[in-house]
Design a protein around this motif. Sequence first.
Motif, short mmCIF file in Angstrom:
data_model
loop_
_atom_site.label_atom_id
_atom_site.label_comp_id
_atom_site.label_asym_id
_atom_site.label_seq_id
_atom_site.Cartn_x
_atom_site.Cartn_y
_atom_site.Cartn_z
N ASP A 33 0.84 -1.21 0.00
CA ASP A 33 0.00 0.00 0.00
C ASP A 33 0.87 1.26 0.00
OD1 ASP A 33 -2.49 1.26 -0.03
OD2 ASP A 33 -2.47 1.55 2.14
N ASP A 34 0.55 2.21 -0.87
CA ASP A 34 1.31 3.46 -1.00
C ASP A 34 0.57 4.56 -0.24
OD1 ASP A 34 2.61 5.76 -1.69
OD2 ASP A 34 2.25 5.60 -3.84
N ILE A 35 1.03 4.87 0.98
CA ILE A 35 0.31 5.81 1.84
C ILE A 35 0.71 7.26 1.60
CG2 ILE A 35 -0.12 4.08 3.61
CD1 ILE A 35 2.19 5.22 5.21
N LEU A 36 1.58 7.51 0.61
CA LEU A 36 1.90 8.89 0.25
C LEU A 36 1.10 9.38 -0.94
CD1 LEU A 36 5.80 9.10 0.61
CD2 LEU A 36 4.05 9.89 2.20
N ALA A 53 11.94 8.16 -3.37
CA ALA A 53 12.09 6.72 -3.19
C ALA A 53 10.77 5.99 -3.47
CB ALA A 53 12.57 6.41 -1.77
N VAL A 54 9.68 6.56 -2.98
CA VAL A 54 8.37 5.93 -3.20
C VAL A 54 8.00 5.99 -4.68
CG1 VAL A 54 5.89 6.12 -2.73
CG2 VAL A 54 7.55 6.34 -0.87
N ILE A 55 8.29 7.12 -5.34
CA ILE A 55 7.99 7.26 -6.77
C ILE A 55 8.69 6.18 -7.58
CG2 ILE A 55 8.37 8.73 -8.79
CD1 ILE A 55 7.85 11.14 -6.93
N PHE A 56 9.98 5.97 -7.29
CA PHE A 56 10.74 4.96 -8.04
C PHE A 56 10.33 3.54 -7.65
CE2 PHE A 56 13.56 8.55 -8.94
CZ PHE A 56 13.82 8.33 -10.29
N ARG A 57 10.06 3.34 -6.36
CA ARG A 57 9.67 2.00 -5.92
C ARG A 57 8.34 1.58 -6.53
NH1 ARG A 57 6.34 -0.23 -2.10
NH2 ARG A 57 7.00 -2.20 -1.15
N GLU A 58 7.40 2.51 -6.57
CA GLU A 58 6.07 2.19 -7.08
C GLU A 58 5.97 2.39 -8.59
OE1 GLU A 58 3.75 0.89 -5.23
OE2 GLU A 58 4.91 1.07 -3.36
N ASP A 59 7.02 2.96 -9.20
CA ASP A 59 6.99 3.29 -10.63
C ASP A 59 5.73 4.09 -10.95
OD1 ASP A 59 7.86 3.38 -13.23
OD2 ASP A 59 6.97 1.45 -13.79
N LEU A 60 5.55 5.19 -10.23
CA LEU A 60 4.31 5.96 -10.31
C LEU A 60 4.19 6.69 -11.64
CD1 LEU A 60 4.02 7.57 -6.78
CD2 LEU A 60 2.76 5.63 -7.68
N ASP A 61 2.96 6.74 -12.13
CA ASP A 61 2.64 7.52 -13.32
C ASP A 61 2.33 8.95 -12.88
OD1 ASP A 61 1.74 8.65 -15.63
OD2 ASP A 61 0.12 7.22 -16.00
N LEU A 62 3.27 9.86 -13.08
CA LEU A 62 3.11 11.23 -12.58
C LEU A 62 2.16 12.06 -13.42
CD1 LEU A 62 6.75 12.08 -11.43
CD2 LEU A 62 4.81 11.29 -10.07
N LEU A 117 -0.93 11.15 -13.72
CA LEU A 117 -2.22 11.01 -13.05
C LEU A 117 -2.42 12.15 -12.07
CD1 LEU A 117 -2.28 7.17 -12.28
CD2 LEU A 117 -3.49 8.37 -14.10
N LEU A 118 -3.65 12.66 -12.00
CA LEU A 118 -3.95 13.81 -11.16
C LEU A 118 -3.59 13.57 -9.71
CD1 LEU A 118 -5.26 16.60 -10.72
CD2 LEU A 118 -7.44 15.41 -10.39
N ARG A 119 -3.96 12.38 -9.18
CA ARG A 119 -3.75 12.14 -7.75
C ARG A 119 -2.26 12.11 -7.41
NH1 ARG A 119 -5.59 5.78 -7.30
NH2 ARG A 119 -3.80 4.88 -8.38
N ASN A 120 -1.40 11.74 -8.39
CA ASN A 120 0.03 11.68 -8.12
C ASN A 120 0.69 13.05 -8.20
OD1 ASN A 120 -0.12 8.93 -7.70
ND2 ASN A 120 0.40 8.40 -9.81
N TRP A 121 0.45 13.77 -9.32
CA TRP A 121 1.11 15.07 -9.42
C TRP A 121 0.52 16.09 -8.46
CZ3 TRP A 121 -1.74 19.27 -10.61
CH2 TRP A 121 -2.83 19.16 -11.47
N SER A 122 -0.78 15.94 -8.13
CA SER A 122 -1.36 16.87 -7.15
C SER A 122 -0.75 16.65 -5.78
CB SER A 122 -2.88 16.72 -7.10
OG SER A 122 -3.24 15.42 -6.66
N SER A 123 -0.37 15.39 -5.45
CA SER A 123 0.30 15.13 -4.17
C SER A 123 1.65 15.84 -4.12
CB SER A 123 0.50 13.62 -3.98
OG SER A 123 -0.74 12.96 -3.88
N LEU A 124 2.35 15.86 -5.26
CA LEU A 124 3.64 16.56 -5.31
C LEU A 124 3.46 18.07 -5.21
CD1 LEU A 124 5.50 14.46 -8.03
CD2 LEU A 124 5.88 14.46 -5.57
N VAL A 125 2.43 18.59 -5.87
CA VAL A 125 2.15 20.03 -5.77
C VAL A 125 1.87 20.41 -4.33
CG1 VAL A 125 0.53 21.86 -6.40
CG2 VAL A 125 1.36 20.27 -8.16
N LEU A 126 1.05 19.61 -3.64
CA LEU A 126 0.73 19.88 -2.23
C LEU A 126 1.99 19.78 -1.38
CD1 LEU A 126 -2.67 18.02 -1.72
CD2 LEU A 126 -2.28 20.47 -1.94
#
Length: 859
Positions: free
Chosen positions: A280-283, A383-392, A394-403
């Motif tokens: 589970d990715d809690i970030l 570290a979480v971005i690389f571990r999860e290979d996140l698609d940045l 997606l709104l929920r991912n890049w908005s988390s970075l903006v916040l």
Amino acid sequence: MKKTALLFVISSIAISLAAHLFFLFEWAHGRYMTGNGDGLAQMVVFKSFLFDQYKQGNFFYSYAFGLGGGIYSQLGYYFTTSFVFLASFAAVLLLQFFHLAGNADPLFWANAAVFISAVKLGLIILTASYAFLYMVKNRASAFTGAVLYGTSVIYFRHTVFWEFFSDSMLWLPLLVAGAEKIIREKRPGLFIIACSLTLFNNFYFAYINLIFIAIYVVFRWFIHLDDREASKWEQFRMFFASGLISFGISAVSFVPAVYGFLNNLRPPYDQPVPLYDFTDDILFSSRIILLPAAFVLFLFVFSFYQNKTFRLFAGISLLLGLLHFSPLAASAFNGFSAPQNRFEYLLAFTIGGAAAAGLSGIKSIRRKEIAWSCLFTVLVYIAVIFREDLDLSLLRNWSSLVLLFLTMGAFIAAGLRYRKSLLVLHGCLLASAVFVANTYEKYVLSESSEIKSVSKSYLTSNDYDGEEQRELLENIKKDDGGDPYTRIDWMNGVRNNTPMIQKFNGFSAYSSILNKNLLLFYWTDLEVDMGRESVSRYATMGGRANLYSLLYGKYYMREKENASDVPYGFEKTDESKHYIVFKNNYTLPFIRTANTVYSEKDLDNAPVLAKEHAMLKGIVLENPGEKAKPPTSSDLMGQTKLKMKGASYENGVLNVTSESGGIDLIPPDNVPKEGDYYVTLYLKSLAKDQFFNLKVNDYVTSRKSNKSIYKTGVYNLTIRVPKAEKVSIRLPKGKYKLDNLKLYQEDYQTLKQASAKKAPDARMNWKQNKLLIQYQNNNGGRYMVLPVPFEKGWEVTVNGKKQTVQKANYAFIGFSIDKGKNDIQLAYYPPYFKETLAVTVIGLAAGIWYSRRRKKLGS
């Protein structure tokens, strides 16, 4: 103080409304804040049902709850003693009195869901603000921490899918504040109130909350926040006494609800439970808990740990964060059953507390600490971005970075002590919390979980509660002459609580807590197939006419395309464009008497058909005195030919090699053509994870995967099919354990003889929890049996003398009667209700005395 309290109230309501903006917008467009699964199947249904029952003054029992049941104990897990629901009930009743609200049906409660949630969240923020203010002595910090707690994603997840889950978030801050009052001031009053409220409200979440309080107190014994704290021994004595008093105060609610839980039937969870699962990715993407960026930043401000309040909340947060990744912990918080992530609101609370403590001390941090905190936080996110290979993208991912970067900027400014920068940080955290809440509501709940499909048009359609269906049900009531006890077998799709939605007496129910005797009746005693394997449910009588007649089942309603397999003896009486209604020609009286008594033990190994005949001929009891020889039914397998179709069968293993294969049973020619076959078999898939359908001629029933947490663990099945030249058993490709294959035939002569008997001359009046029967026993019957489920709480007097209520016909009520005139009174009270009511009164008196005594000692 009044101005401060008013400010907190206004601010809490404002933030709550802002956090609900998405669902308020949806409500304005006819879509509702409730799940399309349990939300529509249970939450709005139970609230509508209980509202009607309470309005009628009926608090304990309902004949309309499934096949009949104690609503106080069996729905205690849901709303029967929920203070949020009781307050909602009072508010709606008041609105109805002033003609400002109409019928409180499921559609009404779906409409009201967002407003009830907004009020509840406002109260949660308010109570959390009180608890945090007591500890950090800073109003802005306390409020911001409370908002991070209240608007956490788990609040909206719980509220949308299982509305009563989030009630526990209201009592948790009061419990913590009450614990602090004991530790610091030696005053137990608030703890007794909070503990009593949580125990009274819901026994399940009281279990979770009290585990947390135990963890909290242990941490407090190592982290002292005040120089004048009570000694550990004194604290222990006060917590023990306060807890004991709280259990006493809540006894009238807690004990019957726990009894209902213990009297439920749920197979033990037999799958391995791993210690940890870090998927589970809690970030960025967790559906359960998302860590606020400020909390991560604060964890790396090492001087904060000199603040004991921050150390306390951060330490518990780290522990709960680790437990979030442990299915074993999730199982422990779920009563050591299947792992369920329901406890993470505890983590949301401690995160809020850590944030409040950090914000109150942010002016004292050094520049170097700001730099290190930002660096470590960015490294964690990378570290979480690389571990999860996140698609940045997606709104929920890049908005988390903006916040993250907005929060980081405000944090740096506040740490550098720019003018009004701390106010900006508070504003950033509040705005972020509101943004995350609304984003989660839209993308995770509404779109990914299909909540957007829950609309007025859906709730008034034939998929849920259509006008066409209601008209046919009204026609049935007219045709039946208004008999209030008639049962109708009708269920809309897989919605087992359809009878409660459409207000008729049915054959189905869906609740996490049900009468154990009824579940055993379905699963093992009579092996009644429901068409769908699942725990927490029962439905239909598997098309078995004997059972319909025994349980006062007069009508059978189905969609036209599913109306080919009608129970024996039912004939068509009504139809509409999409539905058809059949009436039972062999219904037995509601009140039946019996002279012939059979023993459950003697029938243990008998075919279910023999058990049905025993119930038709007399009464089946657990421990009878005199008993008759039980009926028998002959197995036709010795005269039946077997043919393989796309399958092989060897050593009890059926190997289906085609897409749909199995066994054909060719019964002997000398069997009467009229009636049904009962096919009995043991069937278990040998695949690790395979959901499958079993088809026997035109009858289809589904079976869960071996990994499903909702499988019953019951593999002995009995399938009723109309007589035909052959009985085809079909399964999808795969291997199955198939054993104890037997075939019985039913010509219904026993049913016809039973229905031809003259009905007893009896008068009956059922009001609320009391059933009055006047019966002239001229035939010398020894027992009376009713199609009312047996459960603890029933009491019976016959001619003024108390009799024992016996479990008859495996799951129903039976009792001895006298010769001649019988004045019978049956009354139902929740288990141990009278005794626990006395304990509650004593507990209240003890609580008042103990609180006043400690207050005097403290002063």
